[in-house]
Scaffold this motif. Sequence first.
Motif, short mmCIF file in Angstrom:
data_model
loop_
_atom_site.label_atom_id
_atom_site.label_comp_id
_atom_site.label_asym_id
_atom_site.label_seq_id
_atom_site.Cartn_x
_atom_site.Cartn_y
_atom_site.Cartn_z
N LYS A 143 -45.69 31.44 -85.49
CA LYS A 143 -46.34 32.53 -86.22
C LYS A 143 -45.58 33.84 -86.00
O LYS A 143 -45.36 34.62 -86.93
CB LYS A 143 -47.79 32.67 -85.77
CG LYS A 143 -48.58 33.67 -86.59
CD LYS A 143 -50.01 33.75 -86.14
CE LYS A 143 -50.78 32.61 -86.77
NZ LYS A 143 -52.23 32.70 -86.51
N ARG A 144 -45.14 34.11 -84.77
CA ARG A 144 -44.42 35.35 -84.47
C ARG A 144 -43.08 35.38 -85.20
O ARG A 144 -42.65 36.43 -85.68
CB ARG A 144 -44.23 35.51 -82.97
CG ARG A 144 -45.56 35.81 -82.27
CD ARG A 144 -45.37 36.20 -80.87
NE ARG A 144 -44.74 37.51 -80.82
CZ ARG A 144 -44.33 38.10 -79.72
NH1 ARG A 144 -44.49 37.50 -78.56
NH2 ARG A 144 -43.77 39.28 -79.74
N LEU A 184 -38.35 36.11 -78.81
CA LEU A 184 -39.76 35.77 -79.02
C LEU A 184 -40.16 34.57 -78.17
O LEU A 184 -41.27 34.50 -77.64
CB LEU A 184 -40.02 35.51 -80.50
CG LEU A 184 -39.88 36.73 -81.42
CD1 LEU A 184 -39.98 36.31 -82.88
CD2 LEU A 184 -40.91 37.78 -81.08
N THR A 197 -43.16 34.47 -75.08
CA THR A 197 -44.33 33.60 -75.12
C THR A 197 -44.17 32.37 -74.25
O THR A 197 -44.97 31.45 -74.34
CB THR A 197 -44.61 33.16 -76.57
OG1 THR A 197 -43.48 32.45 -77.06
CG2 THR A 197 -44.93 34.35 -77.44
N LEU A 223 -48.03 29.67 -81.71
CA LEU A 223 -47.85 31.11 -81.51
C LEU A 223 -46.40 31.55 -81.75
O LEU A 223 -46.16 32.50 -82.52
CB LEU A 223 -48.32 31.53 -80.12
CG LEU A 223 -48.22 33.02 -79.81
CD1 LEU A 223 -49.05 33.84 -80.79
CD2 LEU A 223 -48.66 33.30 -78.38
N PRO A 224 -45.39 30.90 -81.12
CA PRO A 224 -44.01 31.32 -81.43
C PRO A 224 -43.66 31.17 -82.91
O PRO A 224 -42.98 32.02 -83.48
CB PRO A 224 -43.14 30.41 -80.57
CG PRO A 224 -44.04 29.90 -79.50
CD PRO A 224 -45.42 29.90 -80.08
N ALA A 251 -42.11 38.10 -87.99
CA ALA A 251 -40.98 38.98 -87.74
C ALA A 251 -39.99 38.99 -88.89
O ALA A 251 -39.26 39.96 -89.07
CB ALA A 251 -40.29 38.59 -86.44
#
Length: 160
Positions: free
Chosen positions: A154-155, A139, A143, A151-152, A159
């Motif tokens: 949140k991902r 991830l 990004t 953003l990372p 996940a």
Amino acid sequence: MPLGYQGSYQRVRAYLRDKRTSPRPVNARPPTPRTVAGWILRRPDTLTETEQLQLKAVRTHCPEIDALTRHVRSFATMLTARQGERLPDWLDAVRQDDLPTLHTLAAGIGRDRDAVIAGLTQPWSSGAVEGHVNLIKMLKRQTYGRAGLSLPRKRVLLAS
């Protein structure tokens, strides 16, 4: 005196007919290294009868492959049956044979011998943790340079 064949067309035809219908010697192609490696690395009971016979023929013709097969299968048994206490004997047996690639493996295992013995003996595994680390790294690579930490973060949370 003219040169050349003096016989008849029918005689040549009969000669060639015999040659075409006679059984030819079968020249079997030797197995590829990848095929032999697959035979060695698979469980012996999953090999077909033909594959077992071909591997047996390869092992009888090449003593190095025979020794390699014995060592690989012995290590696989140690791994699946959790017999880490057999590792020192296995390392000694590998070092006694003239197999440079296995010597490299044995040297690497020897550098971290206690951890390998524990890994071959203990029922615990860090596989789940390694899987999460691998996911986070993937991830992060996806990004890279596009956003801040939000953003990372949140991902990774989505996940899980």
